[in-house]
Structures are given as C-alpha cells and as structure tokens.
Design a protein around this motif. Structure first.
Motif, PDB file in Angstrom:
ATOM      1  N   GLN A  36       1.266  45.715  22.705  1.00 20.17           N
ATOM      2  CA  GLN A  36       2.032  46.047  21.516  1.00 20.17           C
ATOM      3  C   GLN A  36       3.399  46.631  21.894  1.00 20.17           C
ATOM      4  OE1 GLN A  36       0.586  49.151  18.912  1.00 20.17           O
ATOM      5  NE2 GLN A  36       0.490  47.638  17.283  1.00 20.17           N
TER       6      GLN A  36
ATOM      7  N   ALA B 193      16.237  32.721  11.978  1.00 18.43           N
ATOM      8  CA  ALA B 193      16.944  33.991  12.077  1.00 18.43           C
ATOM      9  C   ALA B 193      17.164  34.373  13.534  1.00 18.43           C
ATOM     10  CB  ALA B 193      16.155  35.078  11.357  1.00 18.43           C
TER      11      ALA B 193
ATOM     12  N   ARG C  23      19.765  32.138  15.074  1.00 11.42           N
ATOM     13  CA  ARG C  23      21.086  32.568  14.597  1.00 11.42           C
ATOM     14  C   ARG C  23      21.485  33.848  15.307  1.00 11.42           C
ATOM     15  NH1 ARG C  23      23.110  29.924  10.240  1.00 11.42           N
ATOM     16  NH2 ARG C  23      21.643  28.809   8.912  1.00 11.42           N
TER      17      ARG C  23
ATOM     18  N   GLN D 149      27.036  41.903  19.790  1.00  5.78           N
ATOM     19  CA  GLN D 149      26.547  41.846  18.408  1.00  5.78           C
ATOM     20  C   GLN D 149      25.162  42.465  18.284  1.00  5.78           C
ATOM     21  OE1 GLN D 149      26.602  37.758  17.367  1.00  5.78           O
ATOM     22  NE2 GLN D 149      28.775  37.562  17.850  1.00  5.78           N
TER      23      GLN D 149
ATOM     24  N   MET E  36      32.122  35.561  15.167  1.00  8.96           N
ATOM     25  CA  MET E  36      30.713  35.231  14.946  1.00  8.96           C
ATOM     26  C   MET E  36      30.296  35.581  13.526  1.00  8.96           C
ATOM     27  SD  MET E  36      29.080  33.955  17.526  1.00  8.96           S
ATOM     28  CE  MET E  36      29.924  33.247  18.901  1.00  8.96           C
TER      29      MET E  36
ATOM     30  N   ASP F 287      27.767  33.878  11.964  1.00  8.84           N
ATOM     31  CA  ASP F 287      26.410  33.451  11.598  1.00  8.84           C
ATOM     32  C   ASP F 287      25.374  34.551  11.851  1.00  8.84           C
ATOM     33  OD1 ASP F 287      26.631  33.387  14.262  1.00  8.84           O
ATOM     34  OD2 ASP F 287      25.753  31.393  14.541  1.00  8.84           O
ATOM     35  N   LEU F 288      25.837  35.776  11.803  1.00  7.35           N
ATOM     36  CA  LEU F 288      24.871  36.864  11.929  1.00  7.35           C
ATOM     37  C   LEU F 288      23.863  36.784  10.795  1.00  7.35           C
ATOM     38  CD1 LEU F 288      26.365  40.283  12.997  1.00  7.35           C
ATOM     39  CD2 LEU F 288      24.360  39.068  13.851  1.00  7.35           C
ATOM     40  N   PRO F 289      22.629  36.790  11.115  1.00 10.43           N
ATOM     41  CA  PRO F 289      21.620  36.532  10.084  1.00 10.43           C
ATOM     42  C   PRO F 289      21.454  37.733   9.160  1.00 10.43           C
ATOM     43  CG  PRO F 289      20.577  37.085  12.147  1.00 10.43           C
ATOM     44  CD  PRO F 289      22.041  37.105  12.417  1.00 10.43           C
TER      45      PRO F 289
ATOM     46  N   GLN G 191      18.510  38.649   8.233  1.00 10.10           N
ATOM     47  CA  GLN G 191      17.044  38.616   8.212  1.00 10.10           C
ATOM     48  C   GLN G 191      16.452  39.984   7.919  1.00 10.10           C
ATOM     49  OE1 GLN G 191      18.551  39.454  11.092  1.00 10.10           O
ATOM     50  NE2 GLN G 191      17.240  38.958  12.792  1.00 10.10           N
ATOM     51  N   ARG G 192      17.285  40.952   7.739  1.00 12.79           N
ATOM     52  CA  ARG G 192      16.711  42.264   7.445  1.00 12.79           C
ATOM     53  C   ARG G 192      16.113  42.338   6.044  1.00 12.79           C
ATOM     54  NH1 ARG G 192      15.192  45.723  11.566  1.00 12.79           N
ATOM     55  NH2 ARG G 192      15.284  43.984  12.983  1.00 12.79           N
TER      56      ARG G 192
ATOM     57  N   LYS H  36      13.496  40.997   5.437  1.00 11.73           N
ATOM     58  CA  LYS H  36      12.083  41.216   5.734  1.00 11.73           C
ATOM     59  C   LYS H  36      11.961  42.560   6.463  1.00 11.73           C
ATOM     60  CE  LYS H  36       9.124  38.833   8.591  1.00 11.73           C
ATOM     61  NZ  LYS H  36       7.885  39.500   8.461  1.00 11.73           N
TER      62      LYS H  36
ATOM     63  N   PRO I 125       8.115  44.834  11.276  1.00 15.73           N
ATOM     64  CA  PRO I 125       6.658  44.946  11.273  1.00 15.73           C
ATOM     65  C   PRO I 125       6.230  46.399  11.523  1.00 15.73           C
ATOM     66  CG  PRO I 125       7.447  43.777  13.217  1.00 15.73           C
ATOM     67  CD  PRO I 125       8.626  43.973  12.330  1.00 15.73           C
TER      68      PRO I 125
ATOM     69  N   TRP J 186       3.723  48.364  13.174  1.00 14.63           N
ATOM     70  CA  TRP J 186       2.670  48.099  14.165  1.00 14.63           C
ATOM     71  C   TRP J 186       1.419  48.938  13.932  1.00 14.63           C
ATOM     72  CZ3 TRP J 186       3.573  43.840  16.577  1.00 14.63           C
ATOM     73  CH2 TRP J 186       4.898  43.443  16.798  1.00 14.63           C
ATOM     74  N   SER J 187       1.598  50.014  13.176  1.00  8.79           N
ATOM     75  CA  SER J 187       0.431  50.889  13.026  1.00  8.79           C
ATOM     76  C   SER J 187      -0.438  50.496  11.829  1.00  8.79           C
ATOM     77  CB  SER J 187       0.887  52.342  12.880  1.00  8.79           C
ATOM     78  OG  SER J 187       1.865  52.397  11.849  1.00  8.79           O
TER      79      SER J 187
ATOM     80  N   GLU K 187      -3.743  45.973   9.458  1.00  5.42           N
ATOM     81  CA  GLU K 187      -3.755  44.540   9.707  1.00  5.42           C
ATOM     82  C   GLU K 187      -3.409  44.269  11.169  1.00  5.42           C
ATOM     83  OE1 GLU K 187      -0.924  42.434   7.378  1.00  5.42           O
ATOM     84  OE2 GLU K 187      -1.322  40.584   8.504  1.00  5.42           O
ATOM     85  N   PHE K 188      -2.338  44.937  11.641  1.00  3.71           N
ATOM     86  CA  PHE K 188      -1.938  44.702  13.032  1.00  3.71           C
ATOM     87  C   PHE K 188      -2.953  45.254  14.018  1.00  3.71           C
ATOM     88  CE2 PHE K 188       2.284  43.730  11.373  1.00  3.71           C
ATOM     89  CZ  PHE K 188       2.550  42.622  12.131  1.00  3.71           C
TER      90      PHE K 188
END
Lengths: 265, 456, 430
Positions: free
Chosen positions: A95, A140, A143, A206, C1, C3-5, C7-8, C10, C13, C15-16, C19-20
């Motif tokens: 983990q 993602a 990218r 970045q 640049m 194309d910085l995503p 994606q935040r 989401k 995760p 970890w504690s 489910e994990f």
C-alpha cells in the motif's frame, strides 16, 4: 522556467511530507547510509545530488521500501510519511508503494500495451469501478505525463515500441495513475537524449503542483533547473540540505563547495 | 592381441619421439642451425606413427568381424544354406558355437565352420599385430630420414594437429550423417515391403510375423497410428503433470525462497534429473503402477496393470527438474528493472510474477517445455518397462498403450534378422522419431535463442 | 503545457477505507496461496524422490545379505571318484548330507528338503574337492547359500499365517527350515556373491560382477574415444575455426546431436556396427562406441565452455612473446581449461553409465554367466542387468534389482562427487 521568489514563498507555507531521522542503511556489513536526518516538503521538487556511490539512490529507495526486495539490506532509524512511520509493522509496503510512486533510471515499460501499462496500478489496487472509470484514469495519467497527444491513437500498441523519452514519460504516467502523494525519481533522465530530457524536466516542474517530488540526479544543472530544495550526499552522509539557490550559490560546507565547483565527484 | 597392438604402436611412437629428438639435437651439437626445436622433430616422428597406426588398428578391430563372417559363410559346404530360411540365424549359431556355447547337437558342418571361424580370428589378430609392427617400423624410418636442419618440423606438426582437430569436429557431422543414412537406408527397405501409406495411415499395429516358415503367427500389420497415439497419450500425461509442478517450483525458488533454501533445494531437484531412466522404469512397475491400480480399485475405476498414467507420471517426475530449471533461467533472465517497476507500483510479489515476469518469460518457458516434450517422446526405458506392448486406438490414460520407443526396443531385442519387415519396422519408427524430435528441438532452440537475444 | 488534467474531480483514494483494506487482504491471501502452491510443488517433487529412494533402499538392503546354511557333508568314495574329482555326483553328496541332517524324515520328503540348499551347493562342493582331493572319504563342513524361497522366509517376506496352498513353502518346509535355524546352521552374512558372481538364473547366486566389468569396459572405450575426439573438436571450433557457414553447420549439428533420443543411437549402432561391420553382438566394445558417440556432444559443449572461460588476456600475453597459436592453445589455454573439461567429461560419462536403451539394441542384455575377460566378449552392463532382473519374476530378483540400482547410484554419486570436487578444487574465477 521557474520563478524563485514564488518558490520561496511557497516553501514557507508548506508542511513537511516526509521526515527522516537517524536513518542508517547497511548492505551486509557495509554501511551505505550514515545517520541521515531530513524533512522533505510537500508540493516541492527536492533534488538529491552527490558523487556516485554516495548513497543518494539508496536513501531514495528507502522512502518506498524498495530496499525490502534486497535480501542483505538492513535499515535503522525512522522515516515518517505524514507522521506515520513507514517501517512500522502495521504499514503494508504494498500500500505504501501505491502512495509513494517511483520512476527509474532506465525506462522500464512492461511488455504490454500502452494502455495496460498505465492501467496496471489502478487495476491491482482496484481504483476504478468500471471500464469508463479506468479509461478516465489512464487518460488523466497520460495527460499528466504530457504523453496523451502523442499516444492517444495507439493505446493498444506495446509500450516497448515508444522512443526512449516517450517510454520514460509512460513510466511517469504509470506511476501517476495510482494517484500517489510522493513521486520518487531515480535519475530519470540519465538514459535520455537532450530533447527528451528537457521534456521530462518540464513535466517534473508541472508535477510539483500536485505531488511532493524527490529526484536523484547526477547533473547539477538539472538539479538547479528543476528543484527548489537540494540535498547533497557524500560517502553516505547527508552533508548539506537547503534551498537550491543557497546550495549552489552559498554552500555552507566545504565538501559541497568542492563538489559544486567540480573538484570532487 | 588388441592390447599388444596398442602397446606396440605406443612404444614405437615414443621411440620415434626419442630417436628423432636425439638426432635433431645431435645435428645442433654439430653446429648446424636447426629450424625447429628438437622437441618438434620428436613430435613429428611420434605423430607420424601414432596417427596412421591407431587408425589402422581401430579400423581393423571394427571391420575384421565382417570379413571373418563373410569368409566363414562363403566356405560353408554347398547346399548347407539351401534348406535354411535364414542365413543370419545360421551365422549367429556358428558364432555362439565359436564362443564355446553349445546348445543341443549341432550338425558337424556347423562345428567345422565354428572352428574355421576361430582360426580366422586368431590369424586376423596376429596379422593385425604384424601389420601394426611393419607400419610402425616403416614410418619410423621415414620420419628419421626427414630429420634435417632445414626441416620445418614445427610447421609439419602443427599441420598434422590441425588436420586431426578438423577431423575430430567432422566426426559430429559424420555421426549425424550415419544416423540419417542408416535410418533412411533400412526404412527404404522396409517401405519396399510395406507401403508408406499403410504405415502412416493404418490403424492396426501387429508386427509379430513368422520368423521361420513353420511358425504360426499373424500376418503382421504395420499401421503406425495407434503407436503414435499411445506416444501422444503418455507424453501428454507426462507434460500435463510436470509443467505445472516444474513451473510452480521455479516460481517459488525464484521469488519466494530465501537464499539458503534455494541453495539446498536446487541441487536436490537436480538429483531427480541425474537418476538413470531404467531406475524410474523399475520404480514405475514396482511402486507407482500397483498404487494406481489399488486406488483405482478403491474408487471402482478399472486401471490397466501397465496404465499410461504410471509411465507418464513417472516420466513427469524425471521432467520436473528439467522444466523447473528452464523456467528458473527464463524468469531470472527477465531484467530486474521490470520487476522493480511492478514492485514500485505496489504490486505484490505474486502479482509481479504472474502479470509481469511470467508473460515476459513465456518464450523461454515455451522453449523449455518443447524440449521436455521432445524428451518425453524419445524417452525409452520408462515406457519399455512400464507401458504396454499392444497398440490400441485409445486416448484413455488409464488404459494400457504402447509407444514408438517401446516398439523399437521390443522389435529389436533378441536375434534380429535384417531381412524381415519386423526388424526393419523398428528403423522406420526410429526415422519417424528422429524427424519429429529433431523438428521440435530445432524449433525449441530457436525460440530459446531469440528469447535470450531479446534481453541481452 | 495546457493539457494539465482536471482529474481532481475524483477524490484521492482513501487507503484506510474498509473497501481498500478488504481488497488488500484478498491480495495478500492470493500471494500466500501462490507461495503455498510453489512450496507444495517442490515438496511434492521431494516427496517423490524420497519415496523412490526409500523404495530402493528398503527393498534393496535385504539383497546385501544372503541366507546361508552350514552342512556336514560326507564325501564318500562311491559318489566321488578320486581319479576324476570333477566328474563326481555332487548332487547326490548334497542329498546324502540332507539325509544325515534330517535322519527321521521320510523318503518322499527328501526331494523337498534338498530344495532348501541352493543349486550352487554342488558346484561349491565340487570346487572344494577338485582343489583338495584328499577330502574324499571325509565329512567336511561347507557353508552354502539357501535357495531363494528360503532366503525370503529368513528375511521375513513369507506370510506364515496365510493359507498353505497360496504359498510356495508348505508348513513342513517351514518347520524343517526352523529346525535348521534352531540347530544354528542358518546364518545371514554379507552377500559377497553380489559382487563376485556374474548373472545366474537362480537369484541366490546372481551377482553383478559381469555387469560391473562390462560397464567398466564400455565406459573405458567410451572415454578413450569421446575424450580426445571431443577435446579436438572443441579446440578447433572454439580457437581455430573461421566463422563460416561450415562452422555454423557443425555448431548447430552438435547442439542437435545432444538432443537426439538415446534409442536412436542404439539403432545407429545396430545398423552400422553390428549389421554392416559385423561386429560382435553384446560386446562392451560396441557398447562403448555407441556411448562415445552419445557423450561426444556433451564433452564438446563442456570443453568449449571451459575454453571460453579462459580470459583472452592469457592468449594475448602468450602470443605477445612470440608463441604460435597452437603453442598458446596447447601450452597455456588448455591446461587452464582442464579442470572444467574434466568435470564436464565426468558428468558426461556418468550419464553414459546410466544409459540403457542403446545397449539393449546392441544386445547387451544377453544372459551371460561369466564376467567378460576382454571388451569383445559378450556381457551385460549395470543398467541392462537392472533391466533383466527387473523382468525376472522371482522374489529374490526384486530385491537384487533394487540392490543393483543402489550399486549403480553409488557409482553415479562417486563420479558426480569427483566432478564437484574437481570443480571446487581447481576452478578459477577470472
């Protein structure tokens, strides 16, 4: 490319992500690391520099417990990630490594497709609930590694077919895909040509916005270009640690000065 | 006699070495400038005698019997062979008489022939010694005359040695040719008696033919399909058992075992590969087959006494170290960086092995498994002892099946007459075995080599 | 640049979360499962080896001892003529001895009682008398093997409680044997005959002398032929051969030859050596020739590896002082490579010693009751002797087969130990 003043103000606001105290590493009878104490900041690029064999890579590999895979390696002392001792019995290295990603000296894509390379981490850790989810993570990550535009039409092709620089960025994408908090890079540009190197360096800059990045490098120019903090290792000792600008312009220790001016190394 | 001949040629060559060396040194002492060292003059003499004399002696030993047999047979009284169906049986009878093994009361002309054979043998032995002695003496003189200051003895010696070495490396090629030629030659004779199509596509294999006219036996059928099927069944059993066990042990040794366990376990596994196959065959009939039968009986399943499962299972034990060491090598050949890459992503060791190392090592492993298949097909003693003799068209591993190698051995054990299809059938089977295993070996070696190059 | 995503969107995760944690536990269970399977596979292989060795040792140990009976034999002049001691009726003498041992036994039991003593007894006795004819007329004591069924009885392999009709010995037979035992006439000494006798139809007399000598002759021939040929070929290919198509062909050829099934070499030997050249069937010389051809690739490959391991610096140094290429190879490289070559050769010879199938095809499974005196006499070899005995139905041969295997394995262990010793003693690492 980066703005010194901004960096300095940022540093002061950030807290310590990783703290090492009295870390010693032995390979068999040989001591590779002697009593290292350091605090690595979040959302910062920290460079480890020093002559070869100085222990900088060894110390890096302690941070995600990669040294566990070497039978003869023995580690003493304490390394804390967000205050938690990572060598604690309760910490699962599997983990931990998902939280602390690593990129290696030589690009090492798996002999699988580009997509599967990036999706590997999320798959084993179960980060995606469905295919669409996984597609999103892969996109993602690619990218994030500034590779998406180059490979989006050939995701099913083998990752080993990419050029060296692309392969290394694929490996960065692979590491980023598990949403780590720390990214360790072990001389990530040493096997790359100058153009690929500058692309990767740009990327590192970045990545700092979201991760704590630790980079081991042989090249002082590279350390100066990408990092805000620099640690100088010599013969297993952490000799000096501080702002990159200070280290390169006003080294406190004579050994650092000797190394920077090219007299040792 | 042979010992005497060798002693003679050895002492003659040593004598030549000393005589020529001394002669050369004497020249030097007289103030002449030798081109080559005295030692090389000696060596030249030694080689000049040793090489031809050894060749002559060995050829003599190998060929004399053929000549003696022919002479004996041609001097038999007229009509002695007329009523005999098989001159080879007569010859072997005379041979055993000559060695003093008398069964029953042989005809007087056979005893006479045996005596003549013994005389010829004695004469041949003396003649061999005489020829070796004469040859050595002549060559000794020849080499002695060549000792001169200007003689390039070193170059001459090196040319002889080079020629010898080239000959040595040609032997391997000659052996291959010998195998191919003898198999093809005897097979052609077989196919003159049994059509190729019947051999390849026939479904009955009943090679028991009458040797003498008065024997009652079946007509004989030479359809190779059931034999081939039996070989496949046993090979399949052996591979199906040995591959998972070998792979699993390789994975354990490579990934999970600590160094001490590995250091102990690997040699013990290798022990299994060093046990002669005749021992495995005995193990199969003594322990494994009865155990399988007992288990079958307990479960109410009929198991043949020489079930393919026993032979194949024991063969699998023999193949485990073979597959394990190949898989071990293939897994170790995967670059460490790939393993590190997977571990650094948070993969467990088992995930690393199964998802990354194993797929990368597959070509090497496949090569090893192919070589194991070729071994299983060519393995002889285990199946000769533990498999059946009757060819059946069946795929049931509990049943008794026969294999190509079993048939070769059973057809050729005992007295063999080289004019009966029963004997020659063995060579046709051998040719088939040779071609199939050669094909698999070449394929496997090529895969393994490609795989090694990929990561070198 | 640019194309910085983004994606935040989401969340990272956690970890504690349960489910994990559950997932992680499953993954570790899978890991433990694979580890267990691997260990189980190795243990299964070890178990098989253990069962194999245990079967051989427990079954073969008995054959290293042989039940003997000590008899008082009255050698009367009627039975044995002093003028011709070799032609005496020794069978009758033994019968009389049995009569004297069991005076109360009825006449119809005598035949069965004589069966206690091995068939060899008369020959043992004959040899004694021929050596010393003055014994005629005296009563002498001889110790001879008992026949196989009684040997098995002594060794506890006969179930005396089973129904009398199902065993080869009747209750009366067993009683007679027990009586001899009570009189102290039965002994169980080390079975020297196993090493001093050749094959026999009677298990109690059968030994390995012929097979051991046959194997030794075959190995000697194999060594004398394959060693020089193998070294010569290897030196040429490794040190002198130009890199041409021709040397490539030889190389591929040798690799393939190493993987040709052994039975094919037997076919070669049968067709070429026996049928075309007319050489002797069953002779260790022919066996050695065939084994030499099989061993040749092994020796060539081992020798080339050993030559390759000698660093080029040694060659360069010797060439530099003006030695010719051959002087360098024979004077410097070959001696340094010798330990490796010998190790490979011994391992090749050990393989040859265990090889059976090709020897069967050239008739080395002949039934020969005397050891060969030259490599050209008919003989068996150790592995073919094992094959013959394994085929024999008598109980005594089962134990003897195991014993013969133990002897063969003993020789193999010795040879491999020698190879390991050579390697560890002389191997140099550059």
């Amino acid at each position: 490319m980066y703005d010194t003043t901004r960096t300095e103000t940022a540093v002061s606001q950030q807290d310590i992500k990783i703290s090492a105290s009295n870390v010693q590493v032995f390979y068999g009878d040989k001591q590779a690391i002697k009593d290292v104490n350091v605090g690595i900041l979040d959302k910062t690029v920290t460079a480890f520099i020093g002559p070869s064999g100085c222990g900088k890579s060894t110390f890096l590999r302690c941070i995600n417990r990669m040294n566990d895979t070497i039978d003869s390696a023995r580690i003493q002392g304490e390394i804390r990630l967000d205050g938690q001792d990572i060598y604690d019995r309760r910490v699962d290295p599997v983990q931990l490594r998902a939280r602390v990603g690593m990129v290696f000296q030589k690009p090492n894509p798996f002999p699988k497709s580009i997509y599967d390379n990036v999706a590997y981490g999320p798959r084993i850790h179960g980060l995606a609930r469905n295919k669409a989810d996984l597609d999103g993570i892969v996109e993602a990550a690619l990218r994030g590694a500034a590779l998406w535009n180059e490979v989006k039409d050939r995701l099913a092709e083998p990752g080993t077919g990419l050029s060296g620089g692309q392969q290394q960025r694929l490996c960065i994408a692979r590491a980023v895909a598990t949403s780590p908090e720390v990214l360790l890079m072990d001389e990530p540009c040493s096997a790359l040509d100058p153009i690929a190197t500058s692309q990767v360096e740009e990327l590192i800059d970045q990545l700092r916005e979201r991760y704590s990045v630790v980079i081991v490098t042989h090249s002082m120019q590279q350390a100066a270009r990408v990092s805000q903090k620099t640690a100088f290792f010599h013969l297993g000792n952490l000799v000096e640690y501080g702002d990159t600008d200070d280290i390169f312009t006003r080294p406190q220790d004579s050994r650092t000065e000797a190394y920077i001016s090219g007299r040792i190394g | 006699m042979t010992g005497l001949a060798f002693a003679l040629l050895l002492s003659a060559s040593l004598a030549a070495y000393m005589i020529n060396r001394r002669a050369a040194l004497a020249l030097r002492d007289r103030g002449e400038r030798l081109h080559s060292l005295g030692m090389f003059h000696g060596l030249y003499g030694l080689l000049l005698i040793l090489v031809p004399a050894v060749v002559v002696t060995i050829l003599w030993i190998m060929l004399q019997n053929g000549v003696i047999n022919t002479l004996t047979m041609s001097s038999l009284p007229d009509g002695a062979l007329a009523d005999m169906a098989n001159p080879q049986l007569v010859l072997s009878e005379i041979q055993s008489l000559a060695q003093g093994r008398v069964f029953g009361t042989p005809e007087p002309w056979k005893l006479e022939a045996a005596e003549r054979m013994n005389d010829l043998r004695a004469n041949s032995a003396w003649l061999m010694v005489a020829v070796v002695a004469a040859l050595s003496a002549i060559l000794l003189l020849v080499s002695r005359r060549q000792v001169a200051a200007a003689f390039r003895a070193r170059q001459a010696v090196e040319r002889i040695v080079m020629g010898l070495m080239i000959t040595c490396s040609l032997v391997a090629v000659i052996v291959t040719f010998g195998i191919v030629f003898s198999l093809v030659f005897e097979s052609i004779r077989f196919f003159q008696m049994v059509p190729l199509t019947e051999f390849l596509f026939g479904t009955r294999w009943e090679p028991q033919m009458p040797i003498r006219a008065d024997q009652i036996a079946a007509e004989g059928a030479f359809g190779v399909l059931p034999v081939f099927l039996g070989t496949l069944v046993i090979t399949f059993v052996a591979i199906a058992i040995s591959v998972p066990i070998g792979l699993m042990s390789a994975i354990y040794l490579n990934e999970f075992a600590d160094r001490r366990f590995r250091a102990v376990a690997k040699p013990i596994l290798e022990l299994l590969a060093g046990i002669p196959t005749v021992v495995y065959g005995f193990f199969a009939i003594l322990t494994v087959a009865p155990a399988l039968r007992a288990w079958g009986a307990a479960l109410g399943i009929p198991v043949a006494p020489n079930t393919a499962l026993a032979a194949g299972g024991v063969m699998a034990i023999m193949l485990i170290p073979f597959i394990s060491s190949f898989a071990d090598d293939a897994l170790s050949a995967v670059p460490r960086s790939l393993r590190d890459g997977a571990i650094a992503l948070g993969a467990t060791r088992s995930e690393t092995v199964l998802n990354v190392l194993f797929p990368a090592a597959i070509p090497g492993i496949v090569g090893g498994v192919l070589l194991a298949v070729s071994r299983a097909i060519g393995e002889t003693m285990i199946v000769v002892m533990a498999a059946g003799l009757i060819a059946k068209m069946t795929l049931n591993p509990l049943d008794s099946v026969t294999t190509v190698t079993v048939q070769i051995v059973t057809l050729l054990i005992g007295d063999t007459a080289f004019d009966s299809p029963k004997t020659l059938a063995a060579f046709a089977l051998g040719l088939m075995l040779f071609i199939v295993t050669l094909f698999i070996n070449i394929l496997a070696l090529r895969i393994v080599r490609k795989y090694r190059e990929q990561y070198d | 640049m640019t194309d910085l995503p983004n994606q935040r969107s989401k969340p990272a995760p956690t970890w504690s979360s349960d489910e994990f944690k559950g997932r992680l536990a499953r993954r570790h269970r899978k890991e433990a499962g694979l580890k267990f399977l691997g260990l189980a596979a190795i243990m299964l292989a070890f178990l098989m080896l253990g069962i194999l060795l245990w079967t051989l040792i427990s079954g073969g140990a008995q054959a290293f001892r042989q039940t003997h009976v000590t008899l008082d034999v009255p050698v009367s002049a009627e039975m044995v003529d002093a003028a011709d001691p070799a032609g005496g009726n020794y069978r009758g003498v033994i019968a009389e001895a049995m009569q004297a041992t069991f005076p109360e036994a009825p006449q119809e039991r005598m035949r069965a009682l004589s069966g206690i003593v091995s068939n060899a007894a008369q020959f043992v006795l004959r040899d004694r008398i021929v050596e010393d004819p003055s014994l005629i007329g005296q009563t002498i004591q001889i110790r001879v093997p008992v026949s196989d069924v009684y040997d098995q009885l002594k060794k506890g392999n006969v179930d005396e409680l089973s129904d009398e009709s199902t065993r080869r010995l009747s209750d009366a037979d067993i009683a007679a044997f027990r009586q001899l035992e009570a009189e102290g006439r039965i002994t169980l000494p080390f079975n020297w005959a196993l090493f001093t006798q050749a094959d026999s139809r009677f298990p109690e007399l059968a030994g390995l002398k012929g097979a051991i000598i046959g194997s030794a002759y075959a190995l000697l021939v194999c060594f004398l032929i394959s060693f020089p040929l193998g070294i010569g070929a290897a030196i040429y290919l490794e040190e002198f051969a130009p890199k041409t198509r021709f040397s490539d062909i030889i190389e591929v050829n040798i690799n393939n030859l190493a993987a040709v099934p052994s039975v094919v070499f037997g076919l070669l030997g049968l067709a070429v050596f026996l049928n075309w050249f007319g050489m002797q069937r069953s002779a260790p010389f022919v066996g050695g020739l065939v084994l030499a051809l099989m061993t040749l690739p092994t020796i060539i490959i081992a020798t080339r590896a050993a030559l390759k391991a000698v660093p080029p610096s040694i060659r360069e140094a010797a060439l530099g002082v003006g030695a010719s290429k051959q002087q360098v190879v024979f004077g410097h490289v070959l001696p340094l490579a010798m330990p490796g070559i010998l190790t490979g050769t011994i391992i090749g010879l050990a393989q040859a010693l265990g090889e059976t199938a090709p020897l069967l095809l050239i008739g080395m499974n002949a039934f020969v009751t005397s050891a060969p005196s030259t490599p050209f006499d008919a003989s068996t070899a150790l592995p073919t002797q094992i094959f013959i005995w394994a085929d024999s139905p008598e109980r005594g041969f089962v134990a003897r087969t195991s014993a013969a295997i133990l002897v063969l394995l003993g020789f193999l262990v010795l040879m491999n130990a020698l190879a390991i010793y050579l390697r560890s003693k002389f191997e140099r690492r550059w």
